[in-house]
Enzyme design. Sequence first.
Site: not given
Length: 405
Positions: A209-212, A275
């Site tokens: 995952a990412n921080r968006s 993202a």
Amino acid sequence: MSGPLEGRRVVLGVTGGIAAYKAIDVCRRLVDAGAHVVPIMTEAAQHFVGTTTLGALASEPVQTELWRNPTTPIPHTVVGQGADLILVAPATAKLLSAYRTGFSHDLLTNTLLATRAPVVVCPAMHTEMWEHPSVVDNVAVLRERGVHVVDPESGRLAGGDVGAGRLADPSVIVAEVERVLGPGDLDGTTVVVTAGGTREPIDAVRVIANRSSGKQGYAVAAEAAARGAHVVLVSTVELAAPVGVEVVAVETAEEMRDAVTQRRATSDVVVMAAAVADFRPVAAAGGKIKKDDGVPEIVLEATPDILRGLGEDKPDGQVLVGFAAETDDLRANALAKLTRKNLDLIVANDVGAPHVGFSHDTNAVTLLRPDADPVEIDLASKREIARAVINTIVEIRAASRTGEL
Ligand code: PMT
């Protein structure tokens, strides 16, 4: 000549502050402009102004009751469902808090929840209250959801002190109602917006995952909807849907690609604020990978580049917008993406800078186009950034219609 208020049904909610007396003037101006004004007063408002005065100037008698309402057996939904717009002037700190949380304890707060019409709120209160973090937070959340907020003015307040918090002038309030009900610059268009970070499964419980947070994409969606567009928001997160926006929930890059490409032919504008993961595990394990089996080797492959695919086969007149999250060489890297993906606009954010990009409520961006000078937008709320992005999209569409591109 008929104006934007002619024949429109405007619910005027009045809450309990000294500025309630100015609601009388607002009401008269709305009626003069041709609106059918349905007045609602909270119990507290009636301590400041009588129902007789407001009722005499409005198009209908004032409604105050959730129970034993003589006009309808189901007042909690019927008033909001029939409205073209709901205006709350003045709006107290209590009303803003109730509206933000969905606490529907009286006719006005129920009406606000039971409507799909645009809502304009005009806060008025003492400066200390207006600047209190809880009020600031409530106003920011309502704005993010697409509620139109007419900021109070600075001036003399009840009690004689001077500061920010005085209800905006009735002419300003009515002008905002006219603007919201007037033709929007994205009327008749379909805008697809993506928001949030994709999640690529490793096994049954783990993801890449990412921080968006999705905040920037939601702000773009809310702004486009407020300007008249039919907005489809393809999202990986569960934030409150902006008013009037259709949300399509997805999780992975592939699901996002499918949702966007299905709608590409009928979209006038596509804004990819999401993202999207660049890599995903080649194969996700069916169950949970066991720790006791040792450290797993996870082989990655590239995800589909959604924007590049859209740019390779762009319908005539469609505006394609990307975001670029960069930590170095902001302009050079973003410009390379603009060209590679055949975009009309790329919104470059330096996500290494303080309060910029992922998860923050604020952002700072450079707008880059193939044929125009870069435009820098300093640190501002994500809604303000969204406004600048939509303004540029409107400009690009206008220029392409007149053949300037
Ligand atoms: O969601 P928030 O917390 O509010 O944060 C906002 C944000 C930082 C996520 C947003 O402002 C932003 O920068 N979004 C794009 C992030 C990103 O993926 O940038 P990129 O440089 O990797 O990709 C460039 C563009 O190609 C993006 O529009 C992206 O959506 C798109 N892309 C990327 C990879 C891929 N496989 N397919 C794509 O379409």
